[in-house]
Design a protein around this motif. Structure first.
Motif, PDB file in Angstrom:
ATOM      1  N   ILE A  59       0.842  -1.195   0.000  1.00 38.71           N
ATOM      2  CA  ILE A  59       0.000   0.000   0.000  1.00 38.71           C
ATOM      3  C   ILE A  59       0.878   1.245   0.000  1.00 38.71           C
ATOM      4  N   GLY A  60       1.860   1.269   0.878  1.00 36.80           N
ATOM      5  CA  GLY A  60       2.763   2.424   0.939  1.00 36.80           C
ATOM      6  C   GLY A  60       3.511   2.647  -0.358  1.00 36.80           C
ATOM      7  N   LEU A  61       3.981   1.568  -0.970  1.00 38.97           N
ATOM      8  CA  LEU A  61       4.696   1.696  -2.240  1.00 38.97           C
ATOM      9  C   LEU A  61       3.788   2.194  -3.358  1.00 38.97           C
ATOM     10  N   ALA A  62       2.551   1.719  -3.390  1.00 40.31           N
ATOM     11  CA  ALA A  62       1.615   2.176  -4.426  1.00 40.31           C
ATOM     12  C   ALA A  62       1.301   3.660  -4.238  1.00 40.31           C
ATOM     13  N   TRP A  63       1.050   4.072  -2.996  1.00 41.95           N
ATOM     14  CA  TRP A  63       0.780   5.493  -2.737  1.00 41.95           C
ATOM     15  C   TRP A  63       1.994   6.342  -3.090  1.00 41.95           C
ATOM     16  N   MET A  64       3.170   5.870  -2.716  1.00 44.36           N
ATOM     17  CA  MET A  64       4.391   6.606  -3.006  1.00 44.36           C
ATOM     18  C   MET A  64       4.599   6.743  -4.516  1.00 44.36           C
ATOM     19  N   ALA A  65       4.405   5.655  -5.247  1.00 41.87           N
ATOM     20  CA  ALA A  65       4.567   5.693  -6.694  1.00 41.87           C
ATOM     21  C   ALA A  65       3.574   6.666  -7.329  1.00 41.87           C
ATOM     22  N   GLU A  66       2.340   6.657  -6.849  1.00 38.02           N
ATOM     23  CA  GLU A  66       1.322   7.560  -7.393  1.00 38.02           C
ATOM     24  C   GLU A  66       1.669   9.020  -7.108  1.00 38.02           C
ATOM     25  N   ILE A  67       2.175   9.298  -5.919  1.00 35.91           N
ATOM     26  CA  ILE A  67       2.563  10.675  -5.586  1.00 35.91           C
ATOM     27  C   ILE A  67       3.756  11.109  -6.428  1.00 35.91           C
ATOM     28  N   PHE A  68       4.749  10.246  -6.610  1.00 41.90           N
ATOM     29  CA  PHE A  68       5.874  10.576  -7.497  1.00 41.90           C
ATOM     30  C   PHE A  68       5.386  10.814  -8.921  1.00 41.90           C
ATOM     31  N   ASN A  69       4.486   9.974  -9.390  1.00 40.93           N
ATOM     32  CA  ASN A  69       3.935  10.122 -10.734  1.00 40.93           C
ATOM     33  C   ASN A  69       3.254  11.481 -10.870  1.00 40.93           C
ATOM     34  N   THR A  70       2.456  11.838  -9.887  1.00 44.23           N
ATOM     35  CA  THR A  70       1.768  13.124  -9.913  1.00 44.23           C
ATOM     36  C   THR A  70       2.760  14.282  -9.906  1.00 44.23           C
ATOM     37  N   ALA A  71       3.790  14.174  -9.074  1.00 42.93           N
ATOM     38  CA  ALA A  71       4.798  15.236  -9.005  1.00 42.93           C
ATOM     39  C   ALA A  71       5.510  15.402 -10.350  1.00 42.93           C
ATOM     40  N   ILE A  72       5.858  14.299 -10.979  1.00 40.12           N
ATOM     41  CA  ILE A  72       6.536  14.353 -12.272  1.00 40.12           C
ATOM     42  C   ILE A  72       5.618  14.966 -13.325  1.00 40.12           C
ATOM     43  N   GLU A  73       4.350  14.567 -13.325  1.00 44.59           N
ATOM     44  CA  GLU A  73       3.398  15.118 -14.295  1.00 44.59           C
ATOM     45  C   GLU A  73       3.235  16.619 -14.110  1.00 44.59           C
ATOM     46  N   LYS A  74       3.097  17.063 -12.866  1.00 39.90           N
ATOM     47  CA  LYS A  74       2.927  18.498 -12.604  1.00 39.90           C
ATOM     48  C   LYS A  74       4.169  19.288 -13.011  1.00 39.90           C
ATOM     49  N   LEU A  75       5.333  18.746 -12.712  1.00 36.32           N
ATOM     50  CA  LEU A  75       6.566  19.418 -13.100  1.00 36.32           C
ATOM     51  C   LEU A  75       6.699  19.476 -14.618  1.00 36.32           C
ATOM     52  N   ALA A  76       6.388  18.385 -15.282  1.00 32.52           N
ATOM     53  CA  ALA A  76       6.465  18.350 -16.748  1.00 32.52           C
ATOM     54  C   ALA A  76       5.485  19.339 -17.362  1.00 32.52           C
ATOM     55  N   ASP A  77       4.285  19.446 -16.802  1.00 35.91           N
ATOM     56  CA  ASP A  77       3.293  20.406 -17.310  1.00 35.91           C
ATOM     57  C   ASP A  77       3.749  21.844 -17.088  1.00 35.91           C
ATOM     58  N   ARG A  78       4.507  22.049 -16.030  1.00 35.84           N
ATOM     59  CA  ARG A  78       5.044  23.391 -15.761  1.00 35.84           C
ATOM     60  C   ARG A  78       6.122  23.759 -16.779  1.00 35.84           C
ATOM     61  N   VAL A  79       6.887  22.775 -17.199  1.00 34.01           N
ATOM     62  CA  VAL A  79       7.945  23.023 -18.190  1.00 34.01           C
ATOM     63  C   VAL A  79       7.328  23.444 -19.513  1.00 34.01           C
ATOM     64  N   THR A  80       6.327  22.699 -19.980  1.00 34.97           N
ATOM     65  CA  THR A  80       5.634  23.058 -21.215  1.00 34.97           C
ATOM     66  C   THR A  80       4.292  22.347 -21.287  1.00 34.97           C
ATOM     67  N   LYS A  81       3.314  23.053 -21.834  1.00 36.34           N
ATOM     68  CA  LYS A  81       1.995  22.459 -22.073  1.00 36.34           C
ATOM     69  C   LYS A  81       1.929  21.898 -23.494  1.00 36.34           C
ATOM     70  N   GLU A  82       2.910  22.252 -24.310  1.00 37.51           N
ATOM     71  CA  GLU A  82       2.936  21.783 -25.692  1.00 37.51           C
ATOM     72  C   GLU A  82       3.286  20.296 -25.738  1.00 37.51           C
ATOM     73  N   GLN A  83       2.880  19.653 -26.826  1.00 38.24           N
ATOM     74  CA  GLN A  83       3.234  18.247 -27.030  1.00 38.24           C
ATOM     75  C   GLN A  83       4.744  18.137 -27.193  1.00 38.24           C
ATOM     76  N   ASP A  84       5.356  17.377 -26.334  1.00 38.00           N
ATOM     77  CA  ASP A  84       6.789  17.146 -26.407  1.00 38.00           C
ATOM     78  C   ASP A  84       7.013  15.650 -26.249  1.00 38.00           C
ATOM     79  N   PRO A  85       7.610  14.998 -27.259  1.00 38.38           N
ATOM     80  CA  PRO A  85       7.777  13.542 -27.194  1.00 38.38           C
ATOM     81  C   PRO A  85       8.561  13.079 -25.961  1.00 38.38           C
ATOM     82  N   LEU A  86       9.596  13.796 -25.584  1.00 43.37           N
ATOM     83  CA  LEU A  86      10.410  13.381 -24.436  1.00 43.37           C
ATOM     84  C   LEU A  86       9.618  13.514 -23.130  1.00 43.37           C
TER      85      LEU A  86
END
Length: 122
Positions: A59-86
């Protein structure tokens, strides 16, 4: 004393991050519901201490992975909203990490619960 204050303040930031995840991320509600189901099943089947520990860690690992995933997505969206393959690949990799831990959590659940469920039939 300043170190202690900074350390305690870091807990406030951590708790706020957890609160934000559960408040705004729909997948975290799913993970919470799954965790509650695990608690109920563990209690009903009276699983042993080791199995409790395994399920709690998953449970802890799944929650941790989801929070990391969310953090990465938010940071990536902050970098650019445009379609970027990388950036798309980075988001897919983070989402894949969540899927991996959830898949193995389900496999572990089957391994743990199946003997208890088979025992109930007889």
């Amino acid at each position: 004393m300043n170190r202690i204050k900074k350390h305690l303040t870091s807990y406030q930031y951590s708790i706020r991050g957890i609160w934000l995840a559960f408040r705004f991320e729909h997948n975290m509600i799913f993970h919470l519901a799954a965790a509650i189901a695990v608690f109920v099943v563990n209690s009903l089947l009276k699983v042993n201490q080791t199995e409790w520990l395994i399920t709690l860690m998953l449970i802890g690992l799944a929650w941790m992975a989801e929070i990391f995933n969310t953090a990465i997505e938010k940071l990536a969206d902050r970098v650019t909203k445009e379609q970027d393959p990388l950036i798309g690949q980075v988001k897919d990799l983070a989402a894949g990490a969540v899927l991996i831990i959830c898949f193995f959590a389900v496999v572990c659940a089957v391994i743990i619960y199946l003997p208890y469920l088979l025992e109930l039939k007889y």
